[in-house]
Design a protein around this motif. Structure first.
Motif, mmCIF file in Angstrom:
data_model
loop_
_atom_site.group_PDB
_atom_site.id
_atom_site.type_symbol
_atom_site.label_atom_id
_atom_site.label_comp_id
_atom_site.label_asym_id
_atom_site.label_seq_id
_atom_site.Cartn_x
_atom_site.Cartn_y
_atom_site.Cartn_z
ATOM 1 N N VAL A 1 0.840 -1.197 -0.211
ATOM 2 C CA VAL A 1 0.110 0.159 -0.095
ATOM 3 C C VAL A 1 0.961 1.317 -0.077
ATOM 4 O O VAL A 1 1.942 1.178 0.736
ATOM 5 C CB VAL A 1 -0.951 0.002 1.077
ATOM 6 C CG1 VAL A 1 -0.052 0.047 2.352
ATOM 7 C CG2 VAL A 1 -2.014 1.316 1.197
ATOM 8 N N TRP A 2 0.581 2.259 -0.772
ATOM 9 C CA TRP A 2 1.165 3.286 -1.067
ATOM 10 C C TRP A 2 0.584 4.414 -0.284
ATOM 11 O O TRP A 2 -0.511 4.916 -0.455
ATOM 12 C CB TRP A 2 1.719 3.977 -2.408
ATOM 13 C CG TRP A 2 2.582 3.029 -3.035
ATOM 14 C CD1 TRP A 2 3.912 3.374 -2.997
ATOM 15 C CD2 TRP A 2 2.573 1.732 -3.447
ATOM 16 N NE1 TRP A 2 4.614 2.429 -3.895
ATOM 17 C CE2 TRP A 2 3.771 1.457 -4.033
ATOM 18 C CE3 TRP A 2 1.379 0.991 -3.761
ATOM 19 C CZ2 TRP A 2 4.098 0.149 -4.816
ATOM 20 C CZ3 TRP A 2 1.542 -0.286 -4.422
ATOM 21 C CH2 TRP A 2 2.921 -0.680 -4.971
ATOM 22 N N LEU A 3 0.899 5.292 0.934
ATOM 23 C CA LEU A 3 0.155 6.143 1.638
ATOM 24 C C LEU A 3 0.819 7.454 1.541
ATOM 25 O O LEU A 3 2.188 7.632 1.848
ATOM 26 C CB LEU A 3 0.371 5.563 3.172
ATOM 27 C CG LEU A 3 -0.862 6.088 4.093
ATOM 28 C CD1 LEU A 3 -2.089 5.298 3.530
ATOM 29 C CD2 LEU A 3 -0.232 5.441 5.554
ATOM 30 N N SER A 4 -0.026 8.546 1.133
ATOM 31 C CA SER A 4 0.550 9.895 1.155
ATOM 32 C C SER A 4 0.104 10.443 2.294
ATOM 33 O O SER A 4 -0.984 10.586 2.638
ATOM 34 C CB SER A 4 0.091 10.445 -0.305
ATOM 35 O OG SER A 4 0.539 11.898 -0.197
ATOM 36 N N VAL A 5 0.928 11.230 2.977
ATOM 37 C CA VAL A 5 0.816 11.688 4.203
ATOM 38 C C VAL A 5 1.127 13.314 4.383
ATOM 39 O O VAL A 5 2.294 13.323 4.148
ATOM 40 C CB VAL A 5 1.454 10.699 5.514
ATOM 41 C CG1 VAL A 5 0.901 11.000 6.712
ATOM 42 C CG2 VAL A 5 1.036 9.525 5.256
ATOM 43 N N GLY A 6 0.162 13.935 5.136
ATOM 44 C CA GLY A 6 0.622 15.487 5.460
ATOM 45 C C GLY A 6 1.762 15.648 6.423
ATOM 46 O O GLY A 6 1.543 14.906 7.444
ATOM 47 N N ALA A 7 2.692 16.478 5.960
ATOM 48 C CA ALA A 7 3.781 16.633 6.939
ATOM 49 C C ALA A 7 3.326 17.109 8.300
ATOM 50 O O ALA A 7 4.404 16.802 9.355
ATOM 51 C CB ALA A 7 4.779 17.586 6.162
ATOM 52 N N GLY A 8 2.138 17.710 8.384
ATOM 53 C CA GLY A 8 1.811 18.220 9.886
ATOM 54 C C GLY A 8 1.299 16.961 10.750
ATOM 55 O O GLY A 8 1.290 17.557 12.162
ATOM 56 N N LEU A 9 1.187 16.066 10.239
ATOM 57 C CA LEU A 9 0.581 14.870 11.113
ATOM 58 C C LEU A 9 1.471 14.507 12.070
ATOM 59 O O LEU A 9 2.877 14.315 12.066
ATOM 60 C CB LEU A 9 0.225 13.804 10.292
ATOM 61 C CG LEU A 9 -0.441 12.605 11.085
ATOM 62 C CD1 LEU A 9 -1.863 13.023 11.559
ATOM 63 C CD2 LEU A 9 -0.555 11.327 10.308
ATOM 64 N N LYS A 10 1.304 14.105 13.262
ATOM 65 C CA LYS A 10 2.151 13.732 14.407
ATOM 66 C C LYS A 10 2.617 12.402 13.782
ATOM 67 O O LYS A 10 1.911 11.483 13.360
ATOM 68 C CB LYS A 10 1.330 13.415 15.749
ATOM 69 C CG LYS A 10 0.864 14.664 16.286
ATOM 70 C CD LYS A 10 1.976 15.538 17.150
ATOM 71 C CE LYS A 10 1.381 16.765 17.836
ATOM 72 N NZ LYS A 10 2.318 17.520 18.536
#
Length: 340
Positions: A84-93
């Protein structure tokens, strides 16, 4: 987006140092930068990028503009039977991301549980623990140029990942704001536990390796970290203050003759990595204080704010420890923490 003047950065550094930024701004999207740069006064000032400050020591008030990315969305970009390829916002803990992935039985981030900071810091610092590093799972890093807002994407090989460093910490420091990070994770049946770190392997030794799940490894990592490292919410610290030094074979053999019990790890290029904590312990600094700062009694690589310390107090302590280790072993301990 709200511009705040003379803003305290105490909530944004885990040393709990009370310094102020001339201007403080939280950025969520690309257009925020374009709007801010249209302000001639803000555009003329130096800009600095921070996350949650889990790898920063502030020694003075910050002149200019301090920016943080607050974009924290998670999106599955694609998946197949195995990945699975997950794109994640930089501001998430960061720990929230790790928890999210292990609860879905995805392998890849479980060894990095409980590391403080944000997702955006993971490629900058190439965070690592217990035999894993961020670069093992990162496929792409999407950034925003803080001068013109231009979106630039870097593939893993272009990030120049190294031991606690990357292109974002070197050439592009305070130039590129990490906005999104894409991770490739393995589904339960197609991955396995990374037990290269002996204490983690021992903690899970009662279970057959094929029966382990990401959540089991995650729980074991959390238990180990809590037993060995001070909680920054209770005692200000930035985790390991120094990098573990790497020395060449000849000098290692010289030290080994004098210190037969020196712990070490041979690297792929034939050099030797020495635990910085052991070096500090040999100088007698573990558990000692220096004014309102000190060396943690739990882990000698961790410098702590004992209450009310200024950044300059901790800076003075790290320089003394650095000097004592260099005097005894001829080894220079390089700070992992960014001094600002």
């Amino acid at each position: 987006m709200h511009i705040q003047a003379n803003h305290s950065l105490k909530p944004y550094n885990t040393f709990n140092i009370d310094v102020r930024s001339q201007y403080y701004i939280e950025i969520n999207k690309q257009s925020d930068i374009l709007i801010l740069r249209s302000d001639l006064k803000l555009a003329s000032l130096p800009w600095r990028i921070i996350g949650d400050g889990s790898n920063i020591l502030f020694t003075d008030d910050v002149e200019g503009v301090t920016v943080r990315c607050t974009f924290d969305k998670i999106k599955i970009m694609k998946e197949d039977d195995e990945n699975v390829w997950l794109s994640v916002g930089a501001g998430l803990k960061w720990h929230d991301l790790v928890t999210y992935t292990v609860n879905r039985d995805w392998w890849g981030l479980e060894n990095l549980a409980l590391i403080p900071g944000t997702v955006g810091a993971s490629p900058v610092q190439n965070i690592g623990a217990y035999g894993s590093e961020a670069r093992d799972t990162i496929t792409r890093v999407q950034t925003l140029n803080i001068y013109d807002g231009q979106r630039v994407e870097y593939r893993n090989a272009e990030c120049k990942f190294g031991y606690r460093t990357s292109i974002f910490k070197q050439e592009f420091v305070n130039k590129l704001l990490v906005h999104r990070v894409t991770f490739r994770l393995r589904k339960l049946r197609f991955g396995n536990a990374n037990l290269g770190y002996d204490p983690l392997k021992n903690a899970l030794s009662d279970f057959p390796k094929e029966s382990l799940t990401p959540k089991m490894v995650y729980d074991a990592v959390i238990s180990i970290r809590q037993s060995r490292l001070p909680n920054p919410e209770r005692q200000g610290n930035a985790g390991s203050f120094f990098k573990n030094p790497i020395i060449d074979k000849d000098y290692f053999e010289t030290l080994l003759a004098e210190y037969p019990d020196i712990p070490h790890h041979k690297t792929l290029d034939g050099n030797y990595k020495i635990p910085g904590a052991w070096l500090i312990e040999q100088t007698g600094w573990k558990g000692r204080s220096h004014g309102k700062s000190g060396v943690s009694a739990k882990h000698a690589l961790v410098l702590v704010n004992l209450g009310g310390a200024k950044g300059t107090d901790i800076e003075e302590l790290y320089q003394i420890v650095q000097e004592d280790v260099n005097h005894k072993f001829g080894i220079y301990l390089e700070p992992e923490v960014i001094i600002m």
